[in-house]
Design an enzyme around this catalytic site. Structure first.
Site, PDB file in Angstrom:
ATOM      1  N   ASP A 330     -15.851  -4.796  -4.985  1.00  0.00           N
ATOM      2  CA  ASP A 330     -16.528  -4.563  -3.714  1.00  0.00           C
ATOM      3  C   ASP A 330     -17.598  -3.526  -3.940  1.00  0.00           C
ATOM      4  O   ASP A 330     -17.578  -2.809  -4.932  1.00  0.00           O
ATOM      5  CB  ASP A 330     -15.544  -3.973  -2.695  1.00  0.00           C
ATOM      6  CG  ASP A 330     -14.591  -5.009  -2.174  1.00  0.00           C
ATOM      7  OD1 ASP A 330     -14.840  -6.187  -2.411  1.00  0.00           O
ATOM      8  OD2 ASP A 330     -13.608  -4.617  -1.528  1.00  0.00           O
ATOM      9  N   ASP A 648      -9.661  -5.400   0.033  1.00  0.00           N
ATOM     10  CA  ASP A 648      -8.989  -4.478   0.947  1.00  0.00           C
ATOM     11  C   ASP A 648      -8.469  -5.156   2.211  1.00  0.00           C
ATOM     12  O   ASP A 648      -7.455  -4.772   2.755  1.00  0.00           O
ATOM     13  CB  ASP A 648      -9.920  -3.303   1.311  1.00  0.00           C
ATOM     14  CG  ASP A 648     -11.305  -3.772   1.725  1.00  0.00           C
ATOM     15  OD1 ASP A 648     -11.478  -4.981   1.955  1.00  0.00           O
ATOM     16  OD2 ASP A 648     -12.209  -2.930   1.831  1.00  0.00           O
ATOM     17  N   ASP A 652      -8.567 -10.869   2.077  1.00  0.00           N
ATOM     18  CA  ASP A 652      -8.783 -10.780   0.632  1.00  0.00           C
ATOM     19  C   ASP A 652      -7.530 -11.171  -0.141  1.00  0.00           C
ATOM     20  O   ASP A 652      -7.580 -11.398  -1.351  1.00  0.00           O
ATOM     21  CB  ASP A 652      -9.174  -9.352   0.226  1.00  0.00           C
ATOM     22  CG  ASP A 652     -10.582  -9.014   0.670  1.00  0.00           C
ATOM     23  OD1 ASP A 652     -11.366  -9.955   0.874  1.00  0.00           O
ATOM     24  OD2 ASP A 652     -10.891  -7.824   0.819  1.00  0.00           O
TER      25      ASP A 652
END
Ligand code: ATP
Length: 918
Positions: A330, A648, A652
């Protein structure tokens, strides 16, 4: 207080009264403490651990140990009491060592499990705090948000579109919408109790407040006994492979021994002697120390990873980490600091700069060099009002001590919530928009929570005469639901020209690496029957954009460079705008001139084939939805890579599961993501993933070193004994002596190799092929050469003891000296030899003889023990040795040192042949 009641059939108020709890302040800390004593911790009892004695006894169940005990028994029966005592002693020492290692490994892993234990948000004495879920008691008021796992059984007292996935309990995998105000019949089945949530389920959407009604084993989960038996897989593929190897070697060894025994007896040797020789050969051949060493090296490595903020949830991930070749990360908070500051805003026709840093309220709005008075500026005012109302973050002022202990204090703000939203609250304060006052003027009555697929959120507020809907989100997604815009004086239709102007402003901010959010609102005179995305997020009035800075983490650039050096491709996957993503990716070095960036929409248009062709070039994915992550993982995996992926959110979880290594964020990650992950990054940091990969490589290397060292020692012993038999020499080592070597002197150095410092090439070589054997052909050759060398020097030493190069005399006296010399040479050679294994390619002097202090210490200890049995008269008898004096001792030392020379030559040849660096 009886906690077994039909809570689902009572209204929330009654539940609170019955449990002596309050919605406003929760339980008091004192009350919670007392209840904790009464009800016990909120944990499901695990199968109880083994006691020390049980562990000790378990050591005696191993085949080898049983064999030794039989040997000791037989020795005692035939009157060889010394042998019996020594064998028994060695067996006990071995068992103690085994227990110590197991305990250390267990405590390391136990501590780790504790770190990864779930947390809960609970209202205690009027304040919301995070506590360990194990501390919850009946009556506690808990908050549940999307992504949280439900920590105990609880009756909901408030719900805002809360949906809960109860698959683990009811098998129903579609999340169920919950309703706190429902009051249900007493006999409603578990799956229908929409006003209750149960331990082990997880919230997938919305939020709720609930009061705990059952904890620990009294929960519905606690009642399902089968669940308790569920064990996480604790052995790694490597452990399984080694176990298999050990078993095979064991079988070969036993067959060999039987063969030697029969051959010896047929040749007329004494039966008892041959029996002990066969047993000692078995001891020499079976790599009994292996499993214990592997376990301890893994456990210690995992502990080191935890100290570096990476908590391993599934042990096999450690090995996979070492072969990771792609790290998908990310952006926000992982590659960047996640400390957002609004730097710029746009309202139609104008761009305004905002000064100040971090969460300090000091700063001003500046337009064309002039300060903007927001209060008299409707466009700015409405944009920031929307940004602050449509917002779940809270800031509160704290005083910060001046530097170097100065007495002065200054005000700063502490932020609770999403940093993106916190930055908006702070920007509001700079313009005089205060969240607390606003909330009084327009209290929130409903909301459509943020979702990363929609990239927007909306809150609905009641003002004196209307309902105000405030939406904020990614500008492109926001504009899709806008039909009008506020131009500072009036609401005008959103023309194509204005749309283009807004897009232009968006891209300019994004190009400057700013994270951009848009604001829109609309007023309603009445609320729709159902509040949903379709009924509310439509026909909105665009207000303005804000751009916030989120600087890259200072360490990110080095970590990215380290990845490239180690043959690992870093990939950025973000929900943010492409231009913002590209700017940050360039800055940290992920995006290089030969690679490209893609948006989620472009990805969606590609077929799997097209993606497969392009995937190795794509370093940045922007504006992605969580389901895209699964496609990206799959494409990399199809290309033969081992993929690590961060995540997170609730959505996901599938990608985290699909990746070879799923890494969940410890700070911003939801419980659902953590539950699906193999590893948790407690600091949410990209550098931590890279550090974990590095540690994974170290662990694997060290296991390899320890295993190959131990096996090469065993090979040496076997060759020695066979060679002597073939040459018609007397037995060079007595059974007891082989036992001593194998179970005592070589185990300590093997352990020390297990904690060897990393090689300097560690992060300069390509990732290890996951399927490559631990002991490949090169390793076998290496072990054979080392084994032959150890055997050769020991044999020479033995022969010298008998008089070689002169005529050999095998009188009893000579034999005693020769065996002692052989034992000492073998023992010292193995100790010297341990230093060879610190690197397969670099000279032992280059890696540094003293750099692994554990190894130096273990060699000193083992060496001293060896000297003790030879030079302490009381012990000599037990081991059938005698004190070796003067020149003979020097011979032993010189012969042992030969091993170092063998190692150096072997490595030199390896370097000449260009073998891969270790
Ligand atoms: P990353 O995927 O890199 O961790 P991200 O925060 O950009 O970061 P998401 O959380 O999926 O990814 O957000 C996607 C987009 O949604 C953001 O770029 C932003 O425009 C918008 N967004 C993020 N947070 C909020 C929020 N709290 N309210 C409204 N919109 C938001």
């Amino acid at each position: 207080m009886n906690t077994e009641k039909p809570w689902h059939s009572m209204p929330p108020g009654q539940v609170l009264v019955e449990l002596g709890a309050s919605r406003e302040s929760g339980l008091s800390e004192e009350e919670a403490e007392q209840r904790l004593k009464r009800y016990g911790p909120n944990t499901l009892s695990e199968a109880s651990g083994r006691t020390l004695l049980q562990q000790f006894v378990a050591q005696f169940r191993e085949f080898l140990v049983i064999l030794l005990l039989v040997a000791a028994g037989v020795s005692a029966l035939v009157g060889e009491l010394d042998d019996a005592i020594v064998i028994a002693f060695i067996v006990v020492v071995n068992a103690v060592l085994g227990v110590v290692q197991e305990r250390r490994a267990e405590s390391a892993l136990g501590a780790l499990r504790k770190m990864a234990s779930p947390k809960a948000r609970v209202l205690r004495s009027g304040e919301v705090r995070m506590v360990d879920a194990s501390m919850l008691v009946p009556g506690d008021v808990i908050m549940i948000d999307a992504g949280d796992s439900v920590p105990a059984d609880a009756r909901l007292i408030e719900t805002a579109l809360l949906k809960v996935d109860e698959a683990s309990l009811t098998g129903e995998s579609v999340p169920v919408e919950q309703n706190a105000s429902a009051v249900l019949p007493v006999n409603a089945p578990l799956g229908d109790r929409v006003n209750c949530v149960f331990m082990g389920s997880s919230a997938t959407y919305g939020r709720g407040v609930a009061v705990v009604v059952a904890t620990g084993m009294s929960t519905e989960m606690g009642k399902i006994a089968a669940f308790l038996q569920q064990e996480e897989d604790r052995t790694t593929p490597l452990q399984q492979r080694l176990e298999y190897l050990g078993k095979r070697l064991g079988i070969v060894a036993v067959l060999l021994c039987i063969g030697v025994f029969i051959a010896g007896v047929l040749r007329g040797e004494e039966v008892f002697d041959m029996f002990l020789t066969a047993v000692s050969l078995a001891v020499a051949a079976i790599p009994e120390g292996l499993p214990a060493i592997v376990t301890i090296v893994l456990a210690l490595g995992v502990q080191r990873m935890a100290a570096r903020n990476a908590i391993i949830r599934r042990l096999p991930a450690v090995e996979t980490l070492g072969s990771a070749s792609v790290v998908c990360s990310d952006k926000t908070g992982t590659l960047t600091t996640n400390q957002m500051t609004v730097k710029r805003m746009y309202v139609p026709g104008r761009t305004i700069e905002i000064t100040g840093d971090g969460y300090s309220p000091d700063g001003a709005l500046i337009e064309n060099g002039q300060r903007v008075d927001a209060r008299s500026d409707p466009a700015v005012m409405r944009t920031l009002t929307c940004a602050v109302l449509c917002n779940d973050a809270r800031v509160r002022s704290v005083s910060v001590k001046g530097s170097a202990g100065a007495v002065t204090t200054r005000a700063s703000l502490e932020m609770v919530g999403d940093p993106t939203e916190g930055a908006l609250v702070v920007a509001g304060l700079k313009a005089g928009v205060d969240k607390i006052q606003l909330a009084k003027w327009a209290p929130r009555i409903s909301e459509l929570p943020f979702e990363s697929e929609r990239k927007r959120m909306t809150t609905i507020h009641r003002t004196d005469d209307t309902y105000l809907c405030c939406t904020k989100g990614a500008p492109d997604e926001l504009l899709k639901v806008c039909t009008h815009a506020f131009d500072g004086t009036a609401v005008v239709p959103l023309s194509d020209a204005l749309r283009a102007e807004i897009q232009g402003a968006n891209v300019r901010m994004a190009d400057a690496a700013l994270r951009v959010l848009g604001m829109a609102q609309k007023e309603l005179t009445a609320l729709p029957d159902t509040v949903s995305v379709e009924t509310v997020e439509d026909g909105m009035v665009f207000l303005g954009l804000v751009g916030m800075q989120d600087p890259p983490r200072p360490e990110a650039r080095d970590s990215v460079a380290e990845c490239f050096g180690a043959g690992i491709t870093p990939v950025m996957i973000t929900g943010d705008h492409k231009a913002t993503a590209v700017a940050i990716a360039r800055d940290v070095g992920i995006l290089t001139p030969d690679s490209v960036a893609l948006t989620g929409a472009e990805l969606a248009r590609m077929s799997d084939r097209e993606l497969d062709e392009a995937v190795e070039k794509i370093r940045v994915y922007a504006r992605v939805a969580p389901e895209h992550k699964v496609r990206i993982v799959d494409a990399w995996k199809r290309a033969g890579h081992v993929v690590a992926m961060t995540g997170d959110g609730v959505n996901d979880a599938p990608a985290l599961k699909r990746a070879d290594i799923g890494a969940a964020m410890g700070i911003t990650g939801t419980d659902v993501a953590k539950g699906a992950a193999d590893m948790i990054l407690t600091d949410d940091n990209f550098a931590t993933i890279v550090a974990a990969v590095r540690e994974g490589r170290v662990i694997f290397d060290n296991i390899k070193k320890a295993v190959q060292y131990l096996l090469s020692c065993n090979v040496g012993e076997i060759i020695l004994i066979f060679a002597a038999i073939l040459m018609g020499l007397p037995r060079p080592l007595l059974p007891i002596q082989i036992l001593w070597l194998n179970l005592v002197t070589d185990s300590l150095p093997a352990l020390a190799l297990g904690v060897d410092p990393p090689s300097r090439h560690l992060m300069q070589r390509k990732p290890r092929d996951r399927n490559a054997a631990v002991i490949g052909p090169v390793a076998v050759r290496r072990m054979l050469i080392y084994g032959l060398s150890v055997a050769a020097v020991s044999l020479v030493s033995f022969a010298m003891g008998l008089g070689w190069p002169g005529p050999m005399d095998t009188s009893a006296e000579n034999l005693l000296v020769a065996r002692t010399m052989c034992l000492m040479t073998m023992s010292f050679a193995q100790l010297v030899h341990a230093f060879n294994f610190r690197s397969y390619i670099d000279s032992a002097f280059r890696v540094g003889i003293f750099r692994n202090r554990h190894l130096v210490a273990s060699v000193l200890i083992s060496g001293s023990l060896q000297l003790a049995i030879v030079y302490i008269p009381f012990l000599q008898g037990f081991f059938d040795v005698t004190a070796v004096q003067g020149l003979k001792f020097l011979d032993v030392l010189l012969l042992s040192m030969v091993l170092l020379a063998v190692g150096e030559v072997l490595k030199w040849v390896g370097r000449l042949r260009g073998e891969q660096a270790d």
